[in-house]
Design a protein around this motif. Sequence first.
Motif, PDB file in Angstrom:
ATOM      1  N   ALA A  58       0.847  -1.188   0.000  1.00  0.00           N
ATOM      2  CA  ALA A  58       0.000   0.000   0.000  1.00  0.00           C
ATOM      3  C   ALA A  58       0.880   1.235   0.000  1.00  0.00           C
ATOM      4  CB  ALA A  58      -0.906   0.000   1.232  1.00  0.00           C
ATOM      5  N   GLY A  59       0.301   2.325  -0.416  1.00  0.00           N
ATOM      6  CA  GLY A  59       1.050   3.571  -0.390  1.00  0.00           C
ATOM      7  C   GLY A  59       0.263   4.699  -0.992  1.00  0.00           C
ATOM      8  N   ASN A  60       0.956   5.787  -1.202  1.00  0.00           N
ATOM      9  CA  ASN A  60       0.313   6.958  -1.760  1.00  0.00           C
ATOM     10  C   ASN A  60       0.964   7.387  -3.071  1.00  0.00           C
ATOM     11  OD1 ASN A  60       2.731   7.879  -0.844  1.00  0.00           O
ATOM     12  ND2 ASN A  60       1.938   9.656   0.246  1.00  0.00           N
ATOM     13  N   ALA A  61       1.717   6.502  -3.698  1.00  0.00           N
ATOM     14  CA  ALA A  61       2.477   6.863  -4.894  1.00  0.00           C
ATOM     15  C   ALA A  61       1.590   7.238  -6.071  1.00  0.00           C
ATOM     16  CB  ALA A  61       3.415   5.728  -5.288  1.00  0.00           C
ATOM     17  N   GLY A  62       0.393   6.714  -6.152  1.00  0.00           N
ATOM     18  CA  GLY A  62      -0.475   7.009  -7.282  1.00  0.00           C
ATOM     19  C   GLY A  62      -1.202   8.332  -7.163  1.00  0.00           C
ATOM     20  N   ARG A  63      -1.125   8.946  -5.997  1.00  0.00           N
ATOM     21  CA  ARG A  63      -1.858  10.196  -5.760  1.00  0.00           C
ATOM     22  C   ARG A  63      -0.884  11.367  -5.725  1.00  0.00           C
ATOM     23  NH1 ARG A  63      -4.523   8.802  -0.306  1.00  0.00           N
ATOM     24  NH2 ARG A  63      -4.251  11.030  -0.113  1.00  0.00           N
ATOM     25  N   GLU A  64      -1.237  12.412  -6.408  1.00  0.00           N
ATOM     26  CA  GLU A  64      -0.439  13.644  -6.347  1.00  0.00           C
ATOM     27  C   GLU A  64      -1.200  14.609  -5.441  1.00  0.00           C
ATOM     28  OE1 GLU A  64       2.570  14.331  -7.417  1.00  0.00           O
ATOM     29  OE2 GLU A  64       2.756  12.315  -8.246  1.00  0.00           O
ATOM     30  N   ASP A  65      -1.006  14.461  -4.159  1.00  0.00           N
ATOM     31  CA  ASP A  65      -1.700  15.266  -3.162  1.00  0.00           C
ATOM     32  C   ASP A  65      -0.748  16.350  -2.669  1.00  0.00           C
ATOM     33  OD1 ASP A  65      -2.998  16.285  -0.931  1.00  0.00           O
ATOM     34  OD2 ASP A  65      -3.730  14.337  -0.280  1.00  0.00           O
ATOM     35  N   PRO A  66      -1.127  17.624  -2.777  1.00  0.00           N
ATOM     36  CA  PRO A  66      -0.251  18.690  -2.286  1.00  0.00           C
ATOM     37  C   PRO A  66       0.090  18.543  -0.800  1.00  0.00           C
ATOM     38  CG  PRO A  66      -2.094  19.610  -3.502  1.00  0.00           C
ATOM     39  CD  PRO A  66      -2.345  18.140  -3.378  1.00  0.00           C
ATOM     40  N   ALA A  67      -0.764  17.881  -0.037  1.00  0.00           N
ATOM     41  CA  ALA A  67      -0.492  17.666   1.390  1.00  0.00           C
ATOM     42  C   ALA A  67       0.720  16.768   1.594  1.00  0.00           C
ATOM     43  CB  ALA A  67      -1.716  17.058   2.085  1.00  0.00           C
ATOM     44  N   HIS A  68       1.077  16.010   0.557  1.00  0.00           N
ATOM     45  CA  HIS A  68       2.222  15.105   0.667  1.00  0.00           C
ATOM     46  C   HIS A  68       3.555  15.834   0.508  1.00  0.00           C
ATOM     47  CE1 HIS A  68      -0.602  11.529  -0.244  1.00  0.00           C
ATOM     48  NE2 HIS A  68      -0.683  11.949   1.002  1.00  0.00           N
ATOM     49  N   SER A  69       3.511  17.162   0.537  1.00  0.00           N
ATOM     50  CA  SER A  69       4.767  17.916   0.634  1.00  0.00           C
ATOM     51  C   SER A  69       5.287  17.836   2.066  1.00  0.00           C
ATOM     52  CB  SER A  69       4.567  19.368   0.197  1.00  0.00           C
ATOM     53  OG  SER A  69       3.622  20.001   1.034  1.00  0.00           O
ATOM     54  N   ASP A  70       4.463  17.310   2.970  1.00  0.00           N
ATOM     55  CA  ASP A  70       4.865  17.001   4.352  1.00  0.00           C
ATOM     56  C   ASP A  70       5.044  15.491   4.456  1.00  0.00           C
ATOM     57  OD1 ASP A  70       4.884  16.294   7.092  1.00  0.00           O
ATOM     58  OD2 ASP A  70       3.601  17.983   7.620  1.00  0.00           O
ATOM     59  N   ALA A  71       6.249  15.047   4.761  1.00  0.00           N
ATOM     60  CA  ALA A  71       6.543  13.612   4.811  1.00  0.00           C
ATOM     61  C   ALA A  71       5.680  12.896   5.847  1.00  0.00           C
ATOM     62  CB  ALA A  71       8.022  13.392   5.111  1.00  0.00           C
ATOM     63  N   HIS A  72       5.375  13.552   6.958  1.00  0.00           N
ATOM     64  CA  HIS A  72       4.563  12.916   7.998  1.00  0.00           C
ATOM     65  C   HIS A  72       3.131  12.654   7.522  1.00  0.00           C
ATOM     66  CE1 HIS A  72       7.480  13.104  11.290  1.00  0.00           C
ATOM     67  NE2 HIS A  72       7.929  14.175  10.647  1.00  0.00           N
ATOM     68  N   VAL A  73       2.595  13.548   6.726  1.00  0.00           N
ATOM     69  CA  VAL A  73       1.259  13.354   6.152  1.00  0.00           C
ATOM     70  C   VAL A  73       1.295  12.204   5.146  1.00  0.00           C
ATOM     71  CG1 VAL A  73      -0.566  14.407   4.744  1.00  0.00           C
ATOM     72  CG2 VAL A  73       0.563  15.742   6.547  1.00  0.00           C
ATOM     73  N   ALA A  74       2.347  12.132   4.356  1.00  0.00           N
ATOM     74  CA  ALA A  74       2.482  11.043   3.385  1.00  0.00           C
ATOM     75  C   ALA A  74       2.567   9.693   4.097  1.00  0.00           C
ATOM     76  CB  ALA A  74       3.700  11.269   2.502  1.00  0.00           C
ATOM     77  N   VAL A  75       3.305   9.635   5.203  1.00  0.00           N
ATOM     78  CA  VAL A  75       3.398   8.394   5.991  1.00  0.00           C
ATOM     79  C   VAL A  75       2.030   8.039   6.560  1.00  0.00           C
ATOM     80  CG1 VAL A  75       4.316   7.414   8.142  1.00  0.00           C
ATOM     81  CG2 VAL A  75       5.840   8.548   6.534  1.00  0.00           C
TER      82      VAL A  75
END
Length: 114
Positions: A70-87
């Motif tokens: 699982a992961g978030n690689a398929g989504r281009e979410d501006p919130a993922h400019s924060d590594a903690h949010v991406a985790v």
Amino acid sequence: MQTPVQISYLGMEPSPALERRIHEKVKKLERFHDRLTSCRVVVESRTRSDVGPVFHVRVDLIAPGYEIVAGNAGREDPAHSDAHVAVRDAFAAATRQLEDRVRVARGEVKHQAG
């Protein structure tokens, strides 16, 4: 867990704060599913010209009889400019998949009549 959590970083330096967060998330998963045998996490920083660094996180979980990726690689979410949010988002996706697997194993999933 039978093997220690493996954390890899691509395009960035290791972060002690991020490692602590990842270990916290893994411990929560272990409380939910005590037969996890392995967990690998990859945190990747990619630079985008419009928003700067964006973090992609992949979580690989192994339990007897199956593997969850699982992961978030398929989504281009501006919130993922924060590594903690991406985790957080990657572990939320892994948790949903793990919950679904456990429900199926327990027979809690209703099957549609065909």
